[in-house]
Design a protein around this motif. Structure first.
Motif, PDB file in Angstrom:
ATOM      1  N   GLY A 158      10.964  71.643  56.965  1.00  0.00           N
ATOM      2  CA  GLY A 158      10.356  70.341  56.175  1.00  0.00           C
ATOM      3  C   GLY A 158      10.449  68.821  55.682  1.00  0.00           C
ATOM      4  O   GLY A 158       9.676  68.566  55.468  1.00  0.00           O
ATOM      5  N   ASP A 159      11.942  69.295  55.215  1.00  0.00           N
ATOM      6  CA  ASP A 159      12.355  67.898  54.229  1.00  0.00           C
ATOM      7  C   ASP A 159      13.974  67.351  55.383  1.00  0.00           C
ATOM      8  O   ASP A 159      14.484  66.783  54.534  1.00  0.00           O
ATOM      9  N   GLU A 230      21.976  68.314  57.765  1.00  0.00           N
ATOM     10  CA  GLU A 230      22.630  67.488  59.406  1.00  0.00           C
ATOM     11  C   GLU A 230      23.680  66.763  59.294  1.00  0.00           C
ATOM     12  O   GLU A 230      24.354  66.936  60.108  1.00  0.00           O
ATOM     13  N   ALA A 231      24.275  66.883  57.946  1.00  0.00           N
ATOM     14  CA  ALA A 231      26.267  66.772  57.578  1.00  0.00           C
ATOM     15  C   ALA A 231      26.091  68.105  58.184  1.00  0.00           C
ATOM     16  O   ALA A 231      27.753  68.190  58.508  1.00  0.00           O
ATOM     17  N   ASP A 232      25.933  69.174  58.480  1.00  0.00           N
ATOM     18  CA  ASP A 232      26.436  70.564  59.153  1.00  0.00           C
ATOM     19  C   ASP A 232      26.431  70.451  60.792  1.00  0.00           C
ATOM     20  O   ASP A 232      27.023  71.543  61.613  1.00  0.00           O
TER      21      ASP A 232
END
Length: 571
Positions: A158-159, A230-232
């Motif tokens: 959710g974040d 998102e970086a992963d």
């Protein structure tokens, strides 16, 4: 002519830079300094090869070998299938434990490099300097090769972040890798995703090593609400699916080169032993059946090496309009590795009980070689891929520009932008007759060409019924074994011209191929699905080579037995 890898007489493969040659020479030196006794002690103790990890970390070899242009610290960096071929062969030559850590590291990094996350690529390049061992988190215990059913999920929080939950099984290097590319799905959409995890994270549980027969660590691991941002995330949706298949496309090539290394070392050891062993007043190498076994095993090795070198050229030449590698790559994985297994079985018939002795390399080679054909898709899966290309290869040749051996420092760019995996059966090939006609003056090549023509007639009388028949995998394998020998022989001919292989060697090689083709034809003949028209054509495939005892003797003495004592691993 000795095309076979010999670490004591390293042959410069015409690399365009000193770094490439340095990698090969230092790797050979490291293994020879370790010596056979220490290597076998580690093998029997099932020691994970941390010393190899420390060596390649210190030298930065995986950074050089794995990263394409634009990544890593070397300004002259490039990704070359050619030098990967030789490094893989060297690792296999000394032991599959070392080869496997290299291979699965290659597998683990490629989804990062294929993905959409540019920062993740540079991050991975930095991590390689501290720990070059990576892992490929694809398979699951309950689903095996059924990747569609993967249960590993990313749950949105959710974040904009996620937690990963799931269990992966049969994951090489899963105990130590800081870069693990994991294939899964988004829990809310069912969309495919590739993401990165680290085996040292507290939410990562390495359950156990699921095997217990050599030095490899093949992990089962669980992700317990492992935090993902998102970086992963490397890729999503259809792109993630394509990246998964294309990663295997790139890396399964290592299986052929690694198995070639294993079989080559076993050959040297078997030849040295047999030559120096006297039974009933004769050298073992003088017995007629032993002479045939050594000739056939050497010819298989030469064929494996010639094919591998030429298939490497096609991998490097690949582009949007030339995807011939899509046939030659699964042959490299499937055909070469099964030929290596067959070679070691022949050598085992020669050295017999000696092959069980714990101080020999052969003892581990005989066990480890059986694993190679089972990796990255079974023989059945790869044969199903190959069979889809029979119509275009056999009946729809297209013109292509000729090219030679590719040893330069070009970056193999297309491998990293292969794109969607659909349209496989539409791949086009040049006319195989070009290669075969160039050596049709050789009696056994001429007979092999007659077998090819009979196979082509079999395909024509089979018509549309063949597709239905090949839904039975047993029948598909029978057809596939015949077909694969044709492109296998084609690339060997092309490669032999580049390497300057003598006509008498080629004629003896096709003596072997005629016998193989005939044996495969007999196997297909016995299938219940055959029609009368098919049976008639299959019978035409069964041929006898043109015997030439003088030529056989010349090749045996000048090429095969000249290798006695040219290589022994340091004790």
């Amino acid at each position: 002519m000795n095309l076979l890898l010999n670490p004591k007489q390293y042959r410069d493969r015409n690399y365009p830079d000193e770094r490439s040659k340095e990698i090969m020479l230092k790797t050979i030196e490291w293994f020879e300094n370790k010596g056979l006794a220490a290597q076998k002690e580690a093998y029997h103790n099932r020691e994970f090869c941390n010393d190899f990890k420390e060596f390649v970390t210190k030298e930065g070899f995986f950074e050089t070998l794995f990263l394409p242009k634009g990544y890593g610290s070397d300004p002259n960096q490039y990704y070359s299938t050619y030098r990967l071929y030789e490094f893989s062969e060297i690792c296999g030559f000394y032991g599959s434990g070392y080869w496997y850590t290299f291979h699965v590291s290659h597998l683990g990094l490629i989804p990062v490099l294929l993905g959409d996350n540019e920062e993740a690529k540079h991050r991975a390049a930095r991590i390689l300097k501290e720990n070059p061992l990576c892992a490929f988190g694809l398979s699951e215990q309950e689903h095996g090769a059924d990747i569609y059913s993967t249960e590993t999920m990313l749950y949105p929080q959710g974040d904009g972040t996620y937690v990963a939950r799931g269990r992966k099984y049969y994951i090489g290097n899963g105990n130590v890798a800081n870069i693990i590319s994991v294939f899964g799905k988004f829990a809310d959409t069912g969309e495919y995703v590739f993401f990165l995890v680290d085996s040292q994270h507290p939410r990562f549980e390495c359950v156990k090593n699921i095997i217990d027969f050599n030095q490899q660590f093949v992990a089962e691991f669980i992700l317990h609400d492992y935090p993902i941002t998102e970086a992963d995330i490397l890729s999503r949706g259809q792109k993630a699916w394509d990246d998964m298949l294309n990663t295997i496309n790139i890396c399964k090539f290592n299986i052929g080169s690694g198995s070639t290394g294993v079989a080559t070392h076993a050959f040297y050891e078997a030849l040295n032993h047999a030559y120096h062993r006297i039974i009933y007043g004769k050298r073992v190498t003088d017995f007629p059946h032993i002479r045939r076994l050594f000739m056939d095993s050497w010819l298989r090795l030469i064929a494996m090496k010639l094919f591998g070198l030429r298939a490497t050229d096609y991998m490097r030449m690949a582009n949007e309009n030339d995807k011939r590698y899509l046939l030659y790559n699964p042959l490299m994985k499937m055909k070469v590795s099964t030929e290596a297994e067959r070679t070691i079985e022949q050598l085992f018939d020669i050295i017999a009980a000696k092959g069980f002795e714990k101080d020999t390399y052969f003892e581990q080679a005989a066990v480890e070689i059986k694993g190679y054909p089972k990796l990255e898709g079974t023989r059945h899966v790869n044969m199903a891929l190959v069979a889809k290309l029979i119509p275009s290869y056999m009946f729809m040749p297209q013109p292509f520009e000729e090219f030679g051996r590719i040893t330069d420092n070009r970056n193999d760019d297309f491998l990293f932008r292969q794109g969607p995996t659909r349209g496989y059966a539409k791949t086009r090939f040049h006319d195989y007759n070009i290669a075969y006609n160039s050596v049709s003056h050789l009696p056994n090549v001429k007979i092999f060409m007659e077998q090819i023509e009979a196979f082509k007639e079999y395909l024509m009388v089979s018509g549309q019924d063949l597709a239905k028949q090949m839904e039975d995998f047993d029948y598909l394998l029978g057809v596939g074994e015949l077909f694969t020998l044709i492109p296998y022989g084609q690339l060997i001919i092309e490669s032999a011209k580049i390497e300057g292989v003598k006509d008498e060697v080629m004629n003896q090689l096709f003596d072997l191929f005629i016998r193989d083709f005939s044996a495969y034809a007999v196997n297909l003949y016995g299938k219940y699905q055959n029609t009368d028209a098919q049976l008639e054509k299959i019978m035409k495939m069964i041929k006898r080579p043109v015997p030439n005892r003088e030529e056989f003797e010349k090749v045996l003495q000048e090429e095969v037995y000249s290798l006695v004592d040219v290589y022994r691993q340091n004790p």
